[in-house]
Design a protein around this motif. Structure first.
Motif, short mmCIF file in Angstrom:
data_model
loop_
_atom_site.label_atom_id
_atom_site.label_comp_id
_atom_site.label_asym_id
_atom_site.label_seq_id
_atom_site.Cartn_x
_atom_site.Cartn_y
_atom_site.Cartn_z
N LEU A 1 24.20 -103.70 -91.47
CA LEU A 1 23.64 -105.05 -91.51
C LEU A 1 24.70 -106.12 -91.27
O LEU A 1 24.45 -107.11 -90.57
N TYR B 1 21.04 -108.49 -86.84
CA TYR B 1 20.41 -108.60 -88.16
C TYR B 1 20.61 -110.00 -88.73
O TYR B 1 21.66 -110.30 -89.31
N PHE C 1 17.30 -110.04 -92.91
CA PHE C 1 18.27 -108.95 -93.05
C PHE C 1 19.60 -109.43 -93.64
O PHE C 1 20.34 -108.64 -94.21
N THR D 1 12.31 -101.12 -89.84
CA THR D 1 13.68 -101.42 -89.42
C THR D 1 14.69 -100.97 -90.49
O THR D 1 15.77 -100.48 -90.17
N ILE E 1 18.84 -98.35 -90.43
CA ILE E 1 20.15 -98.98 -90.65
C ILE E 1 21.14 -98.01 -91.29
O ILE E 1 22.13 -98.41 -91.90
#
Lengths: 357, 535
Positions: B246, B253, B257, B458, B462
C-alpha cells in the motif's frame, strides 16, 4: 511425593507437547502425492524389504531413464534407483553413503549430468531430495553441502519451521497421508507412458568455461573412493536425452576421468540410435526425459551390459525375490495400464498419481 | 543477529543456562561478555564506537565524581579554620568552581558522544541538504556521501550513557568506578537493539546483583518472550506485506487505501515495537533483571499527551528530563519568559517559552528517530498538535461545561478513536518517501472517494490472503482480549502463575504452537529487523 508428582507432570506435559508438535509437523509437511511427486522418491526407498545388486544414483537422467522392473523381467537383476530431481553430486554421494549403510550392491550406476552443477541450486529441490532421507551422518553431510544461503539446518531438523505456512493450504491428502506415504514409483523409476516427440535439434549455447567445477569433481572422487573401498563396480553414464545439452567438452572430461580411474563410462546419448531409441516416440516431453518405451529399450541394453560385462547375477530363481518382484511387476503393469487408459480417455496423463476424473 | 533468528534464540538459551550454572559472581561479567559477543556479531567495527562511548563516559564520570568529592573534602577541612560567614562564602565559591569544572567535563563528554552520533547518523543527511541547496542555486558541485556504517543501537546506548552522566552531574548517584560495569549498563544485549532507554539508577541494582535460579521467574520471563514473538511474527510480520504494497505504490493506492495503509502500519508498528520490547523485558526477567516498561496501552489514550505518556515511555521521559525541563528552566528562557509576559500578556506570554521548549524537544525527538525530513516533520507535527490542543484547552472546557459527556463510555471511545486516528495520521510521515508526498497522500483520503473499492477484492491483492486476514483478526482479538483481561483481573502472567500447573503449561504451549504455525517467518518470508532498530 509432591516432587515425584511434579516430575511426573513435567514428563507427561513434555510428552504431550512433543506429540502435538510431531503431529503438527506430520500434517504440514508436503505429501507430494499428486503433481510434483518427486518429493517422495527418497523416502520410498526405505519401504524396500530386499537387497539390490545394482543401485542407480543421479537425477532425472536415472529415475526417468532406467526401469528396474525391465532389468528384473529380462535379466533377473535386482536394482533400485536412488535419484531425485536435480540431485547434485554431493547429494548423490550422500545418497550412496546412505544406501551402503544397509546394503552392498555389486554395481553402482551414476548419472553424470549432475557434474554440470558446482554449487547448491534451489531450496525446493534440496528439500525434495533430503526431506525423505533417514537421519544419519550422510543426511547431515548432504544438508550441510546443499544448503542455500537462506536455508538453515534447524529447518531440516524441525520441518515444522519450514512448512508451517502450509496450514492454510492443507488438503484432504494431508490427512490421508498423515501417517503413511503413497506408493508412486517402481523401485525408484518414475513412469510416464505418454509421447511428446522431440521436434528440434538442440544446439548448446557457447559457455565461458566448459570445465566441470572442483566441488563436483571432489564429490565424484569421493563416490569413486567409496565404491573402491566397498569393492563396488562403478559405471558412469549419460542418458540418451537431448536436454540439457551435453557438450562434447563435457563428454571428453568424463571419458578422460573414467580412463584415469579405471571405471566404465557409457554415453548412451551417442549410442541412442544403436539402442533403437527414437526421440519422436520414446520421450514424453520433447527430448528432456524418456517415456516407458524409451526406458525399456535402454534398460534392455544396460541389462545386457550388467549381466555380461559386470557379471550381475540372475536372481529369478530366488523364491523370496521372485515373490517380491511379482508384486512389483503387477504394480508396474497396473500403473502403465492406468496411464494408457487416461491417455485414451483424456488424451493425456493426468497429474501423476492423481485419480482419473 | 535478528531477535527472531534461530541463532538469537540459541544465543539467549546458552547465555541463560550459563548464567545460572556458573558461580553467581560471574553473572554480570558473563552478561558483559555475551553483550560484546552480540555486538561483535552485528559488526566488529561497531565495538570501537561503543567502547569509545563507555570509556569516555566512565572517565568523565570519574572526574565529575572526584571533583565533587574533593569539593566536599575541602569544605569539611575549612570548617575548623574559618568563621561562619567566611565558611559560607568560601563554600559557595568552591561549590561554584567545582560545579563549573564538573560542567566542563559533562559538556566535553556530551559533545564527544553526541558528536559521534551526529557524524555517523547525520553526516549524509547534512550532505544531502547541502547538495540540495547547491542544486537549488544552480551549482553543479556536489559533496560526496560518506560511507559510514551506522553502529547498531547507537541512538539508544548514547542516550543511556548520557543520561548516566547527566544524572551523575546532578548528584543522583556516585560515579561508577568499575568501567566494566558501566560497559554492561551500556551494552546489555537485550536492550541494545531498540531499548528501553534505561536509567542507571533504575537498572544497575538488578543488573549487578546476584540471582538465584527461580523456576517461576524464568517461566514468567519465557512467557513474556513468547508474547513478544507472537506480536512480532504473527501480527507485525504478517501484515508487513500489505503495508509495503500500500505505501510503496502511492500512485496506485490512494484515498481509502491510504486510510487502510495508515491503520495497518499503526498495527504493524505497535506489534513490532511492543513485541520487541516484550522480548527484551522477557529475557531480562528470565535473568532476574528488571527493565523499565516502555508501553502502557498507547492505543487506549484519550489525547496526544496521554499517548506520549504511554508510548515509548523511556524515550519520552528522556527528552522530558534532559531537554524539555532543563530548557524550560534555563536562565535565557526564564528571561525570555519574563519579557514575553510583559509584552504579550501573562497567559500567552507564559506559554511561549513552554511552546518553544516543546518545539525544540519534538524536533530533537524527530531527528533522533532518523536522519530525514520525514522524521523531522513527524516530530514537529507532534509538537504542533500538542501546542494546538493546549491552545484549545479553553474551548474544551467550555464544551465540557455545556455537554456533560466527559467520562461517559461513548465519549471515551470517541476520544480513543480520535487519538488513534490522529497519531496514525502523523505516523504517515514514516511511511511515504518524502514530506510533500505524505501531505498529498493524506489529502487523498478526503478527496478520492474510492471507499467502495475496499470491498471489491482489492485488499486480497495486496500480498495478504483471506487466511492472512483471518490470522490478523485473531491476533488483534488476542491483543485486545489480553488487555481487557489485564484491566479487569490484573497481570495475566501472574494469574497464570497462581493457577493450576496444567493451565499454565497449556497456555504457554498454545502460545508456542500459535507462533510456530501462524508466524510469518522462514523461507518464503523476508526476515525483518525490528522497525525501531533503524532508529
Amino acid at each position: 511425593m509432591k516432587r515425584l508428582r511434579s516430575i511426573g507432570f513435567s514428563v507427561v506435559a513434555a510428552v504431550l507437547c512433543i506429540a502435538v508438535l510431531w503431529l503438527a509437523t506430520r500434517l504440514v509437511v508436503p505429501k507430494y502425492d499428486t503433481g510434483i511427486v518427486e518429493g517422495n522418491l527418497t523416502a520410498e526407498y526405505y519401504q524396500e524389504t530386499t537387497k539390490h545388486d545394482v543401485i542407480f544414483i543421479g537425477d532425472c537422467e536415472v529415475y526417468e531413464t532406467f526401469s528396474p522392473i525391465t532389468l528384473w523381467e529380462k535379466y533377473g537383476i535386482t536394482s533400485y534407483i536412488r535419484g531425485n530431481a536435480q540431485q547434485l553430486m554431493w547429494q548423490s554421494y550422500s545418497m550412496l553413503e546412505d544406501t551402503l549403510r544397509t546394503e552392498k550392491p555389486k554395481v553402482v550406476v551414476l548419472g553424470v549430468i549432475g557434474m554440470k552443477y558446482d554449487t547448491p541450486q534451489k531450496e525446493t529441490y534440496n528439500r525434495m531430495t533430503l526431506d525423505g532421507m533417514r537421519w544419519s551422518a550422510a543426511k547431515v553431510g548432504a544438508i550441510e553441502a546443499s544448503r542455500m544461503p537462506n536455508e538453515s539446518f534447524v529447518d531440516y531438523l524441525f520441518p515444522l519451521l519450514r512448512y508451517h505456512s502450509r496450514w492454510s493450504a492443507l488438503t484432504a491428502s494431508d490427512l490421508k497421508y498423515l501417517f503413511t506415504r503413497p506408493k508412486l514409483f517402481n523401485n525408484g523409476y518414475y513412469m510416464r507412458v505418454d509421447v511428446k516427440p522431440a521436434t528440434t535439434v538442440l544446439v548448446g549455447k557457447k559457455l565461458p568455461d566448459y570445465d566441470f567445477g572442483a566441488n563436483a569433481y571432489q564429490y565424484l572422487d569421493r563416490i569413486v573412493q567409496l565404491c573402491k573401498d566397498d569393492g563396488i563396480e562403478l559405471i558412469l553414464n549419460k542418458a540418451p536425452v537431448i536436454y540439457p545439452y551435453w557438450y562434447p567438452e563435457w563428454d571428453k572430461q568424463m571419458v578422460d576421468y573414467a580412463a584415469a580411474h579405471g571405471i566404465a563410462y557409457y554415453n548412451f546419448l551417442a549410442e541412442k540410435d544403436a539402442i533403437g531409441i527414437d526421440l519422436s516416440t520414446d520421450t514424453y516431453d520433447a527430448g528432456l526425459h524418456l517415456n516407458l518405451s524409451g526406458v525399456e529399450k535402454l534398460s534392455t541394453r544396460l541389462g545386457a551390459i550388467l549381466s555380461q560385462d559386470f557379471g550381475v547375477p540372475d536372481r529369478r530363481s530366488d523364491a523370496t525375490l521372485a515373490a517380491d518382484y511379482a508384486k512389483k511387476v503387477a504394480f508396474y503393469d497396473a500403473m502403465r495400464d492406468r496411464q494408457l487408459a487416461e491417455i485414451a480417455q483424456y488424451g493425456h496423463v493426468l497429474g501423476f498419481g492423481a485419480p482419473a476424473q | 543477529m535478528l531477535f527472531t533468528s534461530y541463532a538469537f534464540v540459541a544465543f539467549v538459551a546458552v547465555v541463560a543456562v550459563l548464567y545460572y550454572v556458573l558461580p553467581k559472581k560471574a553473572q554480570w561479567p558473563l552478561l558483559l561478555l555475551a553483550s560484546y559477543v552480540f555486538y561483535f556479531i552485528a559488526g566488529p567495527s561497531f565495538l570501537i564506537y561503543i567502547t569509545a562511548t563507555v570509556v569516555s563516559t566512565w572517565y568523565a564520570g570519574l572526574r565529575i565524581g572526584r571533583i565533587g568529592a574533593a569539593h566536599a573534602a575541602d569544605a569539611e577541612a575549612g570548617k575548623a579554620t574559618r568563621s561562619k560567614e567566611d565558611r559560607k562564602a568560601v563554600k559557595a565559591k568552591a561549590k561554584a568552581k567545582a560545579k563549573a569544572k564538573q560542567r566542563a567535563w559533562l559538556v566535553a563528554c556530551l559533545l564527544f558522544n553526541f558528536g559521534i552520533l551526529a557524524v555517523v547518523k547525520y553526516s549524509n543527511f547534512a550532505i544531502f541538504n547541502v547538495n540540495s541547496l547547491l542544486a537549488a542555486f544552480g551549482s553543479p558541485d556536489k559533496l560526496s556521501f560518506l560511507t559510514i556504517a551506522l553502529p547498531m543501537g547507537i541512538s539508544f546506548y548514547t542516550f543511556k550513557t548520557m543520561s548516566y552522566l547527566i544524572d551523575l552531574y546532578r548528584g543522583k548517584f556516585p560515579a561508577e568506578r568499575n568501567v566494566f560495569r558501566l560497559a554492561l549498563f551500556t551494552s546489555f544485549f537485550p536492550q541494545l537493539v531498540q531499548g528501553p532507554i534505561s536509567r542507571f539508577d533504575d537498572l544497575s541494582k538488578s543488573l549487578f546483583e546476584e540471582h538465584r535460579f527461580d523456576r517461576r521467574v524464568v517461566l514468567s520471563g519465557l512467557q513474556r518472550i513468547l508474547w513478544g514473538f507472537f506480536k512480532k511474527l504473527v501480527i507485525a510480520d504478517r501484515i508487513l506485506a500489505g503495508v509495503t504494497t500500500l505505501i510503496k505504490n502511492p500512485d496506485q493506492y490512494t484515498g481509502a487505501f491510504v486510510l487502510v495503509g495508515m491503520l495497518f502500519y499503526a498495527l504493524q508498528l505497535y506489534a513490532d515495537f511492543t513485541g520487541g520490547i516484550d522480548i527484551t523485558i522477557g529475557i531480562s526477567e528470565m535473568l532476574g533483571i528488571k527493565v523499565a516498561e516502555n508501553f502502557n496501552a498507547p492505543f487506549l489514550s484519550r489525547n496526544i499527551t496521554d499517548y506520549w505518556r504511554r508510548w515509548h515511555i523511556t524515550m519520552g521521559t528522556w527528552f522530558r528530563d534532559y531537554i524539555f525541563y532543563p530548557m524550560s528552566v534555563a536562565q535565557p528562557m526564564l528571561r525570555l519568559s519574563r519579557w514575553c509576559r510583559e509584552k504579550l500578556g501573562e497567559g500567552f506570554g507564559k506559554r511561549v517559552t513552554v511552546y518553544m521548549a516543546t518545539i525544540v524537544t519534538w524536533f530533537a525527538t524527530g531527528i533522533w528517530h532518523g536522519s530525514s525530513w520525514n522524521f523531522i516533520a513527524w516530530g514537529l507535527a507532534n509538537g504542533f498538535v500538542i501546542i494546538l490542543s493546549h491552545e484549545c484547552e479553553p474551548l474544551y472546557k467550555r464544551f465540557h461545561a455545556r455537554f456533560h459527556w466527559k467520562g461517559k463510555p461513548a465519549y471515551t471511545a470517541f476520544e480513543v478513536v480520535r487519538t488513534v486516528l490522529l497519531m496514525s495520521s502523523i505516523r504517515l510521515f514514516d511511511c511515504y518517501r518524502d514530506v510533500p508526498l505524505t501531505f498529498r497522500m493524506f489529502g487523498t483520503m478526503f478527496t478520492t472517494f474510492n471507499y467502495g473499492r475496499l470491498f471489491d477484492g482489492t485488499l486480497l491483492k495486496i500480498g495478504l490472503s483471506g487466511a492472512d486476514y483471518a490470522v490478523l483478526g485473531v491476533g488483534l482479538a488476542v491483543l485486545i482480549g489480553s488487555r481487557v483481561v489485564k484491566d479487569r483481573t490484573g497481570d495475566f502472567r501472574e494469574r497464570l502463575a497462581a493457577g493450576p500447573a496444567w493451565v499454565r503449561t497449556a497456555a504457554t504451549f498454545a502460545l508456542i504452537l500459535a507462533i510456530l504455525v501462524l508466524g510469518a517467518y522462514g523461507i518464503g518470508y523476508d526476515a525483518k529487523q525490528f522497525i525501531y532498530n533503524q532508529f
